[in-house]
Design an enzyme around this catalytic site. Structure first.
Site, PDB file in Angstrom:
ATOM      1  N   GLY A  75       0.813  -1.218   0.000  1.00 40.08           N
ATOM      2  CA  GLY A  75       0.000   0.000   0.000  1.00 40.08           C
ATOM      3  C   GLY A  75       0.843   1.263   0.000  1.00 40.08           C
ATOM      4  N   ALA A 204      -2.384  -6.528   0.251  1.00 40.79           N
ATOM      5  CA  ALA A 204      -2.736  -7.933   0.525  1.00 40.79           C
ATOM      6  C   ALA A 204      -2.756  -8.283   2.009  1.00 40.79           C
ATOM      7  CB  ALA A 204      -1.741  -8.850  -0.190  1.00 40.79           C
ATOM      8  N   HIS A 205      -1.814  -7.725   2.765  1.00 45.41           N
ATOM      9  CA  HIS A 205      -1.624  -8.255   4.119  1.00 45.41           C
ATOM     10  C   HIS A 205      -2.721  -7.849   5.096  1.00 45.41           C
ATOM     11  CE1 HIS A 205      -0.019  -4.743   6.458  1.00 45.41           C
ATOM     12  NE2 HIS A 205       0.129  -4.270   5.239  1.00 45.41           N
ATOM     13  N   THR A 241      11.683  -6.937 -10.498  1.00 41.35           N
ATOM     14  CA  THR A 241      11.264  -8.329 -10.682  1.00 41.35           C
ATOM     15  C   THR A 241       9.908  -8.525 -10.022  1.00 41.35           C
ATOM     16  OG1 THR A 241      13.569  -8.998 -10.644  1.00 41.35           O
ATOM     17  CG2 THR A 241      11.932 -10.727 -10.240  1.00 41.35           C
ATOM     18  N   CYS A 328       2.924   8.035  22.733  1.00 43.80           N
ATOM     19  CA  CYS A 328       3.979   8.020  23.741  1.00 43.80           C
ATOM     20  C   CYS A 328       4.995   6.922  23.524  1.00 43.80           C
ATOM     21  CB  CYS A 328       3.387   7.884  25.134  1.00 43.80           C
ATOM     22  SG  CYS A 328       2.662   9.414  25.673  1.00 43.80           S
TER      23      CYS A 328
END
Lengths: 388, 78
Positions: A75, A204-205, A241, A328
């Site tokens: 993304g 995808a993840h 690739t 924090c």
């Protein structure tokens, strides 16, 4: 901890579906050739077939043509390509772009980088539920504007933006419309023609696929320059690739994302919201109050008088993984920029907890989470320096 | 007894505020062997109360808390 780890950080990343891993495996050890070698040898042809099959599956899901889907490393790269690629294509012609104040950092920082490089940037305000100001959007578009980038669903508070209305505005004004759908892909419908989107970011993840692969939908004819140079792959829009195994996993993850899971996740979301509201006093809902206006797996609340980071750490020790909008942990005193854009106080932003669900969560887990939250919040309030 | 206790691991978080003492204590617990005594010394008042809560959640043993010159020492056994 008397239960297995309960993972409620699915907006960060999800568990890879074992079926996805199974689909990917042959592309590491058997069909490992480079897809661009399709003109040279059979293994290259087989790799190309795997890549293109997945491209078709993904394209079909958003009603696009396969040749409009460009695989990326995720993304982040897709958002960078959408923003910087269109900026470069309009260089010396148009120099104004628009995004909202609550976009994911990958869009926001790309836009801000362009601003440093001489482009003009308008950041749109949002209301207290996180919705973009459409009147401000219409007024902001000028004849210098080339891009409007608005996310489908927000990463922190889950607000679903009215992308069909935004698409109409952009089409009417002749401006490219980019939708970052990284958080909503497969859980919310997105038809690129109905939305009138020119660019759409996918990853995808977050849908039980592998990390390291995403895609940018690019409507045919959209002016865009590639950012990665050194080859002609992905329709000469993204050199490198091809990650065939990743793309195959992405395609399989899309196939596995059935509509029945969305209903199931909605039921968990409702259970968690209602449980927290019923059991814990001094709780504020961050984001839309109406669940149908939020991403299906998103629950975000603030607990009065306590810091989110303490809640997160104590829930972790009870075997529950959630995150806070408090910054924090990074040693920065700045609270979540999303919460601040929504007009919340520092205290409320620092006290926010995000729970994000997936199809792997169960209703029994929701009961444990509500009970554990109640225990942690009550114990922390007893020692809170903020109480009167 | 706390005066004479021999700590296997000392976590010095003097001057640090939430959440650092809790985070450092958890890192030490992860590295410690069963039976090891961990001494956390710090100054942040909320952490002095939060660490015993964490000890309870993690099923560890709280051996005691000693305080001198506004520095607290929490002794934990894994």
């Amino acid at each position: 901890m008397k239960h297995e780890r309960i993972y409620l950080d699915n907006a960060a990343t999800t568990r890879t579906d074992p079926e996805v891993v199974k689909a990917m495996a042959p592309y590491f050890t058997e069909t490992y050739a480079v897809a661009s070698s399709q003109f040279s040898h059979m293994p290259g042809i087989q790799a190309r077939e795997g890549l293109d099959r997945s491209r078709e599956v993904i394209a079909q899901k958003i009603n696009a043509k396969p040749e409009e889907v460009v695989f990326t490393s995720g993304g982040t790269e897709a958002n960078n390509l959408a923003v910087k690629g269109t900026a470069w294509a309009h260089r010396r012609k148009k120099d104004h772009l628009i995004c909202s104040k609550v976009e994911h950092n990958t869009v926001l920082h790309s836009c801000q980088w362009l601003e440093q490089e001489g482009f003009q940037l308008t950041l749109l305000d949002v209301d207290d539920e996180g919705f973009v100001d459409l009147t401000q959007l219409e007024k902001s578009i000028t004849d210098r504007t080339f891009l409007v980038s608005i996310q489908h669903g927000n990463q922190e508070v889950g607000t679903i933006q009215p992308i069909e209305k935004i698409g109409r505005i952009c089409t009417d004004r002749g401006v490219i419309f980019h939708v970052d759908a990284a958080l909503s892909f497969t859980t919310l419908d997105l038809d690129v023609d109905r939305v009138q989107a020119d660019l759409v970011t996918l990853t995808a993840h977050k849908i039980h696929g592998p990390k390291g692969v995403g895609a940018l939908y690019i409507r045919k004819g959209t002016p865009i320059k590639k950012m990665m140079h050194g080859g002609y792959s992905e329709f000469d829009l993204r050199s490198g690739t091809e990650n065939v195994a990743g793309a195959v996993g992405f395609g399989r993850a899309v196939e596995l994302a059935q509509p029945k899971y969305v209903q199931y996740i909605r039921s968990l979301q409702k259970g968690l919201f209602e449980g927290l509201k019923k059991e814990i006093d001094g709780i504020r809902i961050n984001g839309p109050k109406t669940l149908s206006k939020r991403l299906p797996g998103n629950v975000n609340v603030s607990f009065d008088l306590i810091e989110g980071e303490s809640v997160v750490l104590h829930l972790d020790m009870k075997g529950i993984s959630v995150i806070t909008g408090s910054a924090c942990f990074s040693r920065s005193l700045e609270p979540s920029y999303v919460m601040m854009a929504m007009g919340f106080s520092h205290e409320r932003a620092h006290g926010s907890i995000r729970y994000t669900l997936s199809r792997y969560n169960r209703m029994e887990e929701i009961d444990i989470v509500v009970k554990s939250c109640k225990e942690v919040v009550e114990a922390l309030r007893k020692i809170s320096p903020l109480k009167g | 007894m706390l005066q004479t206790i021999q700590s296997d691991i000392v976590v010095d978080v003097v001057g640090e505020t939430c959440p650092v003492p809790l985070v450092e204590m958890r890192k030490a617990v992860m590295k410690a062997k069963k039976g090891d005594i961990i001494e956390v010394k710090g100054t942040h008042p909320a952490s002095k109360q939060e660490i015993p809560m964490a000890v309870d959640s993690l099923g560890l043993e709280l051996l005691g808390i000693r305080e001198e010159d506004q520095v607290w020492h929490i002794f934990i056994q894994k």
